[in-house]
Write an enzyme that holds these catalytic residues in place. Structure first.
Site, mmCIF file in Angstrom:
data_model
loop_
_atom_site.group_PDB
_atom_site.id
_atom_site.type_symbol
_atom_site.label_atom_id
_atom_site.label_comp_id
_atom_site.label_asym_id
_atom_site.label_seq_id
_atom_site.Cartn_x
_atom_site.Cartn_y
_atom_site.Cartn_z
ATOM 1 N N ARG B 258 0.864 -1.190 0.000
ATOM 2 C CA ARG B 258 0.000 0.000 0.000
ATOM 3 C C ARG B 258 0.894 1.231 0.000
ATOM 4 O O ARG B 258 1.509 1.544 1.011
ATOM 5 C CB ARG B 258 -0.855 -0.050 1.278
ATOM 6 C CG ARG B 258 -2.063 0.854 1.289
ATOM 7 C CD ARG B 258 -2.655 0.906 2.691
ATOM 8 N NE ARG B 258 -1.825 1.733 3.550
ATOM 9 C CZ ARG B 258 -1.750 1.619 4.871
ATOM 10 N NH1 ARG B 258 -2.450 0.713 5.503
ATOM 11 N NH2 ARG B 258 -0.965 2.422 5.563
ATOM 12 N N HIS B 262 -3.637 4.432 4.748
ATOM 13 C CA HIS B 262 -4.786 3.527 4.752
ATOM 14 C C HIS B 262 -6.011 4.216 4.162
ATOM 15 O O HIS B 262 -6.731 3.647 3.353
ATOM 16 C CB HIS B 262 -5.083 3.064 6.177
ATOM 17 C CG HIS B 262 -6.405 2.390 6.298
ATOM 18 N ND1 HIS B 262 -6.622 1.128 5.796
ATOM 19 C CD2 HIS B 262 -7.591 2.812 6.796
ATOM 20 C CE1 HIS B 262 -7.894 0.813 6.009
ATOM 21 N NE2 HIS B 262 -8.495 1.804 6.601
ATOM 22 N N TYR B 271 3.823 4.523 11.617
ATOM 23 C CA TYR B 271 4.081 3.095 11.829
ATOM 24 C C TYR B 271 4.856 2.407 10.705
ATOM 25 O O TYR B 271 5.303 1.279 10.868
ATOM 26 C CB TYR B 271 2.768 2.347 12.075
ATOM 27 C CG TYR B 271 1.725 2.555 10.989
ATOM 28 C CD1 TYR B 271 1.778 1.826 9.808
ATOM 29 C CD2 TYR B 271 0.699 3.481 11.144
ATOM 30 C CE1 TYR B 271 0.837 2.021 8.807
ATOM 31 C CE2 TYR B 271 -0.246 3.684 10.152
ATOM 32 C CZ TYR B 271 -0.176 2.954 8.991
ATOM 33 O OH TYR B 271 -1.097 3.157 8.006
#
Ligand SMILES: Cc1ncc(C[n+]2csc(CCOP(=O)(O)OP(=O)(O)O)c2C)c(N)n1
Lengths: 324, 371
Positions: B258, B262, B271
């Site tokens: 990705r 998100h 993160y």
């Protein structure tokens, strides 16, 4: 005293109990390393280590099933479900298992655990980030359902929930997470589960509400006051077990009742309050008991602002019971 | 690890082995490429619209556009049960751009009538089933559609998509198990982009190869380079053929990354190590496919520049058009809860309309929250 948001108060409560009781463990999706998508568990993994605060696989039935197992074993699990709307894969574990463990085993086994989850609308989240389905849980004997409306109560009620011997659903009104600040004492204090709180006193109409509808009702009460109507606003804080004595006393005091929740009207928790008053205090009522609630539709996206009860809709109901 | 990763194009766009080059018509190759480029710019524009406050939310599929390869083997009668990063699949199968953008705005141009948050598409003419937020619910539904096709002795198959996080949900197990037990014509396509919001796939499952999970359900699992559109096409084509011929389901794990957040509510720098992003930007599926097309003399830089201009214009024109739409009517909120409106809804509708007249303006709220 520190001025905290509701979110910070939740974090503070978790930290306070984790320090005090090493049986307390916290987990859920995105809860550990980043501290939750809303940041409610921020800093906890760093402070208490990965065995006390951790990420789980993306599986609500697993999260709650595991929490039950941990609580049976003797831990004090606090499971976070990312949004109340995503709790349904765990419904069986909550309804059939956690809620009934004490009763069905004749008290041999118990599940002291907390399920924390943001609920309710007002953030443009559409169907699946907005619903208020507290009635599902209130309809299940064995569960307690607690819903704070301000930072002080959030911390005190959450500490009570963690110490409670029974499973507690702790529903956090996400709309209020960062929208208001309030004084929150440092360290340890509790607000009792099962006790309603009168937010403001009044003599003409009693408004019953909880969660994000408390500030809405307070605002409506102010507007009503401007029109010469004095309103009492009662924040239920816990819907099971229900503070029936406080509700009946507040209803009898004014004889006019408006119940406000954002949940769907039909079979919503307001019906329960209305029935309680009809059964026990009908003779004091000067007007029909009215409900202001979400409509009986799925939670809409674009028309969210129409769907959510606001102070204007509450005010109309106040005017109606006054005119009756 | 016993499962190898199928790859046809190397990250530099050259063929791993010319013998395994799939036979795809020039028109289809170009159509896939066009949809990938369109998707990339659509995502860019979607995020901008969100940041400008014109739409409330957006989910990108950046880095995962090679998923378009899974759309080419499908037939008109097939059913698609998407998650939420399959923009390219929809657009390739015939999802009109205006319907896509209309849904983002939730106004009178939205087929869903403003009832769902952005990126929750639905388009019945191509059997692109309504997207919902709860993860992996579609997996079991796809198995059901596949079983239905088998019951009716039809040739339709079902394909469903989920993420690596989605494999942890009970419904992933349920759907896989049903499809296996009924030997249903179903293709399970898992985009392993290595993160479920902030949670890395290593924390999601102790099995490092998601394709291996198929074994537990008694059907094949295949791992494919998810940034290689030709490989994605090839493995899905084989799985679709197996399904159509009555040989049952297949699980495909597309190993990818990705490249964006998100969603518009997320900040991956909290993160995800930067090095990972740098590593994967070298494997960009669009760049890779473009190099291949140029090497085949099917494409040129000049054509590429023109295409980019074209898709940007098309997106802009569509956004302008859709923005002329009006909000859904108040009464539309009460419609289609059921086929016929019951009395409780009729009463509530009448009450609201009466109140609205008295009330005048509604307040709005648009604070950013993580969804
Ligand atoms: C049942 C359920 N639980 C939690 C969520 C919140 N949520 C939305 S997306 C997501 C992560 C999904 O990860 P993955 O399946 O890997 O797909 P990706 O986003 O990486 O494409 C989570 C936890 C949800 N939508 N539904």
């Amino acid at each position: 005293m520190a001025q905290l948001t509701l979110l910070q108060a939740v974090n503070d409560a978790l930290k306070t109990e984790m320090k005090k009781d090493d049986r307390v463990v916290i987990f859920g999706e995105d809860v550990g390393y980043v501290g939750g998508v809303f940041r409610a568990t921020e800093g906890l993994q760093k402070e208490f280590g990965e065995s006390r605060c951790f990420d789980t696989p993306l599986c609500e039935s697993g999260i709650i099933g595991a929490a039950i197992g941990m609580s049976l074993y003797g831990l004090r699990p606090i499971a976070e479900i990312q949004f109340l709307d995503f709790i349904y894969p765990a419904f069986d574990q909550i309804i059939s298992e956690a809620a009934k463990m004490r009763y069905r085993s004749g008290g041999q086994f118990t599940c002291p655990m907390v399920i924390r989850t943001p609920y309710g609308g007002g953030i443009k989240g559409g169907h699946y980030h907005s619903q208020s389905t507290e009635a599902f849980f209130a309809h299940t004997p064995g569960l307690k359902v607690v819903i704070p409306s301000n930072p002080y109560d959030a911390k005190g009620l959450l500490i009570s929930a963690i110490r409670d011997p029974d499973p507690v659903m702790f529903l956090e009104p996400k709309r209020l997470y960062r929208s208001l600040k309030g004084e929150v004492p440092e360290g340890d204090y509790t607000v009792p589960i099962g006790k309603a709180h009168s937010v403001c006193e009044g003599t003409d109409v009693t408004l019953f509400c909880y969660g994000a509808m408390v500030p809405v009702c307070t605002e409506a009460a102010k507007k009503a006051n401007g029109q010469g109507t004095s309103c009492e606003v009662v924040d239920l804080r816990t819907i099971t077990p229900l503070d029936m004595e406080a509700i009946l006393a507040a209803a009898q005091k004014t004889g006019r009742v408006v119940i406000v929740h954002e949940a769907v009207k039909t079979a919503g928790f307001g019906a329960e309050i209305s029935a309680l008053i009809s059964e026990k205090a009908m003779e004091y009522m000067k007007a029909p008991i009215l409900r202001v609630a979400g409509f009986d539709t799925p939670f809409p996206y674009t028309l969210e602002h129409v769907y959510m009860p606001d102070s204007v809709r509450v005010l109309r109901a106040i005017e109606k019971v006054m005119k009756y | 690890m016993t499962v190898e990763m199928v790859q046809i194009l190397k990250p530099d766009g050259s063929l791993v082995n010319s013998k395994i080059e799939p036979k795809i018509s020039e028109a289809d190759l170009k159509k896939m490429y066009r949809v990938m480029v369109l998707t990339r710019f659509l995502d860019e524009r979607g995020l901008t619209l969100q940041r400008q406050g014109r739409i409330g939310f957006y989910v990108t599929s950046t880095g995962q556009e090679a998923i378009v390869g899974s759309a080419l083997p499908l037939q008109k009668e097939d059913w698609i049960f998407p998650a939420y990063r399959e923009h390219a699949v929809g657009l390739f199968r015939g999802f009109p751009l205006k319907v896509f953008i209309g849904q983002l705005f939730g106004n009178s141009e939205d087929l869903n009538k403003g009832r769902q948050m952005p990126n929750h598409f639905a388009y019945a003419p191509i059997h692109y089933v309504s997207i919902s937020s709860p993860i992996a619910t579609q997996v079991a539904q796809a198995a059901g559609a596949a079983i239905a096709s088998k019951i009716r002795k039809d040739s339709a198959i079902a394909i469903t998509y989920c993420g690596d996080g989605g494999t942890s949900e009970g419904e992933f197990h349920a759907g896989m198990n049903f499809a296996g037990a009924f030997k249903a014509p179903c293709v399970f396509f898992c985009s392993n982009n290595q993160y479920a919001i902030s949670v890395p796939v290593e924390k999601q499952t102790a099995q490092p190869v998601i394709a291996e999970k198929a074994k537990a359900y008694g059907f094949p699992g295949i791992r494919v380079d998810g940034n290689d559109v030709l490989a994605v096409y090839q493995v899905v084509k084989e799985a679709v053929t197996r399904a159509r011929e009555g040989q049952g389901p297949t699980l495909i794990e597309a190993f990818t990354f990705r490249m964006g957040a998100h969603s518009s509510s997320d900040d991956p720098t909290r993160y995800c190590p930067k090095s990972k992003l740098e590593e994967w930007s070298q494997k960009d599926p669009i760049k890779r496919f473009k190099t291949y097309l140029i090497s085949k003399k099917l494409w040129s830089e000049a054509e590429d520049t023109k295409l980019i201009e074209q898709v940007k214009q098309e997106i802009s024109d569509t956004v302008t058009e859709v923005m002329k739409g009006t909000p859904p009517s108040l009464s539309s909120m009460f419609e289609e809860v059921y086929q016929e409106m019951p009395l409780n809804l009729q009463w509530q509708k009448e009450e609201l309309l009466e109140e609205a007249r008295a009330k005048g303006e509604f307040l709005d709220s648009s604070e950013a929250f993580p969804l």
